[in-house]
Design a protein around this motif. Structure first.
Motif, PDB file in Angstrom:
ATOM      1  N   TYR A 186       8.276  13.470  29.792  1.00  0.00           N
ATOM      2  CA  TYR A 186       7.896  14.374  30.873  1.00  0.00           C
ATOM      3  C   TYR A 186       8.955  14.523  31.971  1.00  0.00           C
ATOM      4  CZ  TYR A 186       3.298  13.860  28.753  1.00  0.00           C
ATOM      5  OH  TYR A 186       2.246  13.849  27.864  1.00  0.00           O
ATOM      6  N   VAL A 187       9.955  13.650  31.980  1.00  0.00           N
ATOM      7  CA  VAL A 187      11.012  13.739  32.994  1.00  0.00           C
ATOM      8  C   VAL A 187      12.357  14.078  32.359  1.00  0.00           C
ATOM      9  CG1 VAL A 187      12.247  12.511  34.832  1.00  0.00           C
ATOM     10  CG2 VAL A 187       9.798  12.105  34.485  1.00  0.00           C
ATOM     11  N   PHE A 188      12.788  13.268  31.393  1.00  0.00           N
ATOM     12  CA  PHE A 188      14.102  13.454  30.780  1.00  0.00           C
ATOM     13  C   PHE A 188      14.176  14.746  29.969  1.00  0.00           C
ATOM     14  CE2 PHE A 188      17.019  12.827  27.193  1.00  0.00           C
ATOM     15  CZ  PHE A 188      18.190  12.549  27.873  1.00  0.00           C
ATOM     16  N   PHE A 189      13.205  14.963  29.104  1.00  0.00           N
ATOM     17  CA  PHE A 189      13.247  16.127  28.211  1.00  0.00           C
ATOM     18  C   PHE A 189      13.277  17.459  28.964  1.00  0.00           C
ATOM     19  CE2 PHE A 189      10.956  19.366  25.738  1.00  0.00           C
ATOM     20  CZ  PHE A 189      11.847  19.519  24.684  1.00  0.00           C
ATOM     21  N   PRO A 190      12.395  17.684  29.949  1.00  0.00           N
ATOM     22  CA  PRO A 190      12.452  18.984  30.650  1.00  0.00           C
ATOM     23  C   PRO A 190      13.771  19.213  31.390  1.00  0.00           C
ATOM     24  CG  PRO A 190      10.357  17.888  31.052  1.00  0.00           C
ATOM     25  CD  PRO A 190      11.248  16.883  30.405  1.00  0.00           C
ATOM     26  N   VAL A 191      14.324  18.140  31.969  1.00  0.00           N
ATOM     27  CA  VAL A 191      15.567  18.293  32.720  1.00  0.00           C
ATOM     28  C   VAL A 191      16.740  18.599  31.789  1.00  0.00           C
ATOM     29  CG1 VAL A 191      17.221  17.096  34.215  1.00  0.00           C
ATOM     30  CG2 VAL A 191      14.772  16.841  34.608  1.00  0.00           C
ATOM     31  N   MET A 192      16.718  18.060  30.583  1.00  0.00           N
ATOM     32  CA  MET A 192      17.833  18.198  29.642  1.00  0.00           C
ATOM     33  C   MET A 192      17.583  19.286  28.606  1.00  0.00           C
ATOM     34  SD  MET A 192      19.764  15.841  30.895  1.00  0.00           S
ATOM     35  CE  MET A 192      21.026  15.578  29.674  1.00  0.00           C
ATOM     36  N   ARG A 193      16.856  20.316  28.960  1.00  0.00           N
ATOM     37  CA  ARG A 193      16.544  21.390  27.994  1.00  0.00           C
ATOM     38  C   ARG A 193      17.801  22.035  27.417  1.00  0.00           C
ATOM     39  NH1 ARG A 193      12.946  22.845  32.035  1.00  0.00           N
ATOM     40  NH2 ARG A 193      14.309  24.588  32.583  1.00  0.00           N
ATOM     41  N   SER A 194      18.769  22.321  28.277  1.00  0.00           N
ATOM     42  CA  SER A 194      19.986  22.970  27.796  1.00  0.00           C
ATOM     43  C   SER A 194      20.757  22.077  26.833  1.00  0.00           C
ATOM     44  CB  SER A 194      20.877  23.362  28.980  1.00  0.00           C
ATOM     45  OG  SER A 194      21.209  22.229  29.755  1.00  0.00           O
ATOM     46  N   THR A 195      20.723  20.778  27.064  1.00  0.00           N
ATOM     47  CA  THR A 195      21.377  19.841  26.155  1.00  0.00           C
ATOM     48  C   THR A 195      20.702  19.855  24.791  1.00  0.00           C
ATOM     49  OG1 THR A 195      22.035  18.401  27.987  1.00  0.00           O
ATOM     50  CG2 THR A 195      21.998  17.433  25.794  1.00  0.00           C
ATOM     51  N   TYR A 196      19.377  19.859  24.796  1.00  0.00           N
ATOM     52  CA  TYR A 196      18.636  19.938  23.534  1.00  0.00           C
ATOM     53  C   TYR A 196      18.917  21.259  22.812  1.00  0.00           C
ATOM     54  CZ  TYR A 196      15.804  15.726  24.053  1.00  0.00           C
ATOM     55  OH  TYR A 196      15.372  14.421  24.129  1.00  0.00           O
ATOM     56  N   ALA A 197      19.042  22.352  23.576  1.00  0.00           N
ATOM     57  CA  ALA A 197      19.303  23.649  22.955  1.00  0.00           C
ATOM     58  C   ALA A 197      20.660  23.661  22.268  1.00  0.00           C
ATOM     59  CB  ALA A 197      19.233  24.750  24.011  1.00  0.00           C
ATOM     60  N   ALA A 198      21.685  23.129  22.944  1.00  0.00           N
ATOM     61  CA  ALA A 198      23.016  23.073  22.334  1.00  0.00           C
ATOM     62  C   ALA A 198      23.021  22.182  21.102  1.00  0.00           C
ATOM     63  CB  ALA A 198      24.034  22.576  23.360  1.00  0.00           C
ATOM     64  N   ALA A 199      22.364  21.031  21.195  1.00  0.00           N
ATOM     65  CA  ALA A 199      22.289  20.135  20.043  1.00  0.00           C
ATOM     66  C   ALA A 199      21.502  20.771  18.899  1.00  0.00           C
ATOM     67  CB  ALA A 199      21.646  18.811  20.460  1.00  0.00           C
ATOM     68  N   PHE A 200      20.473  21.545  19.229  1.00  0.00           N
ATOM     69  CA  PHE A 200      19.690  22.226  18.197  1.00  0.00           C
ATOM     70  C   PHE A 200      20.567  23.200  17.414  1.00  0.00           C
ATOM     71  CE2 PHE A 200      17.220  25.805  16.662  1.00  0.00           C
ATOM     72  CZ  PHE A 200      16.153  25.193  16.026  1.00  0.00           C
ATOM     73  N   ILE A 201      21.368  23.994  18.119  1.00  0.00           N
ATOM     74  CA  ILE A 201      22.222  24.971  17.444  1.00  0.00           C
ATOM     75  C   ILE A 201      23.235  24.266  16.554  1.00  0.00           C
ATOM     76  CG2 ILE A 201      23.993  26.722  17.808  1.00  0.00           C
ATOM     77  CD1 ILE A 201      22.507  27.623  20.265  1.00  0.00           C
TER      78      ILE A 201
END
Length: 275
Positions: A186-201
């Motif tokens: 609930y804290v780390f994941f929402p803040v790091m959305r852009s990081t997850y998006a880049a890693a997803f691609i």
């Protein structure tokens, strides 16, 4: 600014733009040639025709006759999404743990993981194949997915991005009595959305374009991915290049769509943007 300095700046900009145009042309020409060739017959392609033809529908019809497109695309999508999801979960947990939690062995284990990146995949194929055979996973999509879920590169990427994560949020959450797994979700994941998006691609494209390992472990036609099917089409005794090209275009479209749909988040994640 003097006239001579202004002229030199204009010349410099002109040379840079010309250089970028040349690089863009070299980069985009293979894609242009692929799309053009998908509309031509094999004879036209062999003759080097560089204009759009009228054989697009015929090539797609031939491809549909020799390949079960829905099944092949489902196999590739299944492997890519499942592998990407598991990789993001495991790599983000590992990167988060390596950066947030202190330990005497932390850096030693992390350095050992980084050293494994120096091992070529060719040296791992036989041990991995033996492991999959003993686990009765050969000719299954799990055999394709499992060896790549603990990606050292993605772990490294998440740890580097976690360095920019504001630690004050963690301290505030702990003071409020939030559990560690809740902080991550609930804290780390929402803040790091852009990081997850880049890693997803990055991970999705790697899984979608994976060829060598699926070629080794997938044996029946019903389990094969799009890259294996395209390889079999192009290795025929008399390959139909028009059919191969329309299949290549179809195989490229999903990755292009994913990239452009998440392009903004990808750029933010690569530059270390934290929201």
């Amino acid at each position: 600014m003097t006239t001579s300095n202004f002229s030199r700046q204009k010349i410099y900009q002109g040379v840079m733009y010309l250089f970028l145009v040349v690089i863009a042309f070299v980069s985009l020409f293979p894609f242009f040639w692929m799309v053009v060739s998908s509309t031509n017959t094999t004879a036209d392609i062999n003759q080097g025709k560089m204009s759009f033809g009228t054989a697009l529908i015929d090539n797609f019809t031939k491809l549909s006759q020799v390949v079960d497109l829905p099944q092949i695309f489902w196999n590739t999508t299944k492997v890519s999404l499942l592998g990407t999801f598991l990789t993001l979960v495991i790599a983000s947990l590992a990167g988060y743990g390596f950066e947030i939690y202190q330990s005497k062995l932390r850096d030693k284990v992390y350095n050992l993981l980084l050293l494994t990146m120096m091992i070529p995949f060719a040296a791992l194929m036989i041990p991995l194949f033996s492991m999959m055979a003993k686990a009765n996973l050969l000719d299954t999509h799990w055999a394709v997915v499992l060896p790549s879920v603990a990606s050292v590169y993605i772990i490294f990427y998440f740890r580097q991005c976690t360095k920019a994560f504001p630690k004050e949020l963690l301290d505030a959450a702990r003071v409020d009595g939030v559990k560690e797994w809740q902080i991550f979700v609930y804290v780390f994941f929402p803040v790091m959305r852009s990081t997850y998006a880049a890693a997803f691609i990055i991970t999705f494209m790697a899984n979608w374009n994976n060829f060598l390992w699926p070629l080794i472990v997938l044996q029946t036609p019903d389990m094969k991915t799009i890259n294996l099917v395209l390889s079999s089409l192009s290795s025929a005794y008399v390959p139909d290049f028009g059919v191969v090209m329309i299949g290549t275009v179809a195989a490229t479209l999903p990755t292009i769509a994913v990239f452009f749909a998440m392009q903004k988040q990808f750029v933010q994640g690569m530059v270390g943007s934290v929201k």
